[in-house]
Design a protein around this motif. Structure first.
Motif, PDB file in Angstrom:
ATOM      1  N   LYS A  76      21.287   7.653  51.930  1.00  0.00           N
ATOM      2  CA  LYS A  76      19.840   7.631  51.932  1.00  0.00           C
ATOM      3  C   LYS A  76      19.283   8.872  52.616  1.00  0.00           C
ATOM      4  CE  LYS A  76      15.933   4.864  53.543  1.00  0.00           C
ATOM      5  NZ  LYS A  76      15.532   3.653  54.308  1.00  0.00           N
ATOM      6  N   THR A  77      18.227   9.413  52.039  1.00  0.00           N
ATOM      7  CA  THR A  77      17.592  10.600  52.616  1.00  0.00           C
ATOM      8  C   THR A  77      16.861  10.224  53.885  1.00  0.00           C
ATOM      9  OG1 THR A  77      17.307  11.560  50.414  1.00  0.00           O
ATOM     10  CG2 THR A  77      15.995  12.485  52.188  1.00  0.00           C
ATOM     11  N   ARG A  78      17.199  10.867  54.991  1.00  0.00           N
ATOM     12  CA  ARG A  78      16.572  10.612  56.288  1.00  0.00           C
ATOM     13  C   ARG A  78      15.488  11.662  56.494  1.00  0.00           C
ATOM     14  NH1 ARG A  78      19.775  11.427  60.551  1.00  0.00           N
ATOM     15  NH2 ARG A  78      18.970   9.704  61.808  1.00  0.00           N
ATOM     16  N   LYS A  87      13.924  17.836  54.767  1.00  0.00           N
ATOM     17  CA  LYS A  87      12.876  16.813  54.772  1.00  0.00           C
ATOM     18  C   LYS A  87      12.394  16.576  56.199  1.00  0.00           C
ATOM     19  CE  LYS A  87      13.028  15.741  50.374  1.00  0.00           C
ATOM     20  NZ  LYS A  87      11.858  15.914  49.479  1.00  0.00           N
ATOM     21  N   GLY A  88      12.351  17.623  56.997  1.00  0.00           N
ATOM     22  CA  GLY A  88      11.890  17.496  58.363  1.00  0.00           C
ATOM     23  C   GLY A  88      10.414  17.812  58.502  1.00  0.00           C
ATOM     24  N   LYS A  89       9.915  17.678  59.685  1.00  0.00           N
ATOM     25  CA  LYS A  89       8.506  17.953  60.012  1.00  0.00           C
ATOM     26  C   LYS A  89       7.569  17.121  59.142  1.00  0.00           C
ATOM     27  CE  LYS A  89       5.199  21.706  60.638  1.00  0.00           C
ATOM     28  NZ  LYS A  89       4.894  23.110  60.349  1.00  0.00           N
TER      29      LYS A  89
END
Length: 278
Positions: A76-78, A87-89
């Motif tokens: 799963k994409t965290r 997929k940060g910030k």
């Protein structure tokens, strides 16, 4: 695991053993203690080999070798866990705006008239509509000939359901149809929710009778499944009266529990019925 270790130990001991250059007759080794090994005899192909090659005697597929196909499991994409993941910030939402800050209700289009209000209404759903499951006279005659229905007793909707003439999706009752009316050649007495003119004429011509009875939802359940009320420890409900708009479409109120004798329609029929029973 034990088989693999024994196989590796045997192969390493044979390969690393001493090499005899003299023409000495080498006796065939005994592997009676290892029934899971299979041997195939080939000429010497490498130094330190005795000409015996070992291979597994059991299947290549083992429980400890089972695994999913490549790509069958995907992590799963965290989101929001650092810039290294991609997929940060902002977690893929971008900078500012309503879509970045929260969610909106389904069908919201930013303030303009949504599609569900732009499209005009079509038709309506009648809350007072009734659905009846049809059953033909030919099917009833076939079940009577098969011995699943007793024609000497009153045929109710419970009798039709227990014999398989109608299914579980009975709705608000059963409608008697005239299909196969030529097979009715003996008098039968029925109690159903609705009946067509052809079916009623065919039954009465054979000397029988058809009565249209009214059951509400609870009364129909009590008629078809009286054991449900007994299991719950409840009493059977009282038969419900038909509403004013349905009084001209029924002949009488449905009886509970399921009756076995028909009711007469007029005084003359009542006297004849009492005389016959006496």
């Amino acid at each position: 695991m034990l088989r693999r270790r024994i196989t590796s130990l045997l192969s390493s001991s044979l390969q690393n053993g001493p090499i005899y250059r003299e023409s000495v007759k080498i006796s065939q080794p005994s592997f009676q203690n290892f029934p899971f090994l299979r041997f195939s005899r080939h000429p010497i192909s490498s130094i330190g080999s005795l000409g015996w090659q070992f291979s597994r005697a059991y299947s290549l597929l083992s429980l400890n070798d089972l695994q999913d196909n490549k790509g069958a499991r995907k992590q799963k994409t965290r989101k929001g866990r650092g810039i290294g993941s991609g997929k940060g910030k902002t977690a893929g939402r971008g900078h500012k705006g309503q879509k970045a800050r929260g969610t909106m209700k389904f069908g919201f289009e930013g303030g303009q008239t949504p599609l569900r209000r732009r499209v005009p209404k079509r038709g309506f759903k009648n809350p007072f509509s009734l659905t009846f499951q049809p059953v033909g006279l030919g099917k009833i005659a076939k079940l009577i000939n098969a011995g699943k229905i007793d024609s000497s007793e009153l045929i109710t909707m419970k009798t039709l359901k227990d014999s398989g003439a109608i299914g579980k999706q009975i709705g608000d009752g059963a409608r008697l149809m005239g299909r196969g009316a030529e097979h009715i050649q003996w008098p039968i007495h029925l109690e159903v929710s609705r009946v067509t003119a052809r079916a009623k004429a065919a039954v009465e011509a054979a000397g029988g009778s058809v009565r249209r009875v009214h059951y509400n939802k609870l009364g129909l359940r009590a008629l078809l499944k009286p054991e449900w009320f007994e299991k719950k420890g409840r009493l059977l409900p009282r038969p419900a009266r038909p509403p004013p708009k349905l009084q001209d479409k029924v002949d009488s109120i449905g009886r509970l529990p399921a009756p076995t004798k028909p009711l007469p329609f007029a005084t003359e029929d009542a006297e004849a019925m009492s005389t016959a029973l006496a």
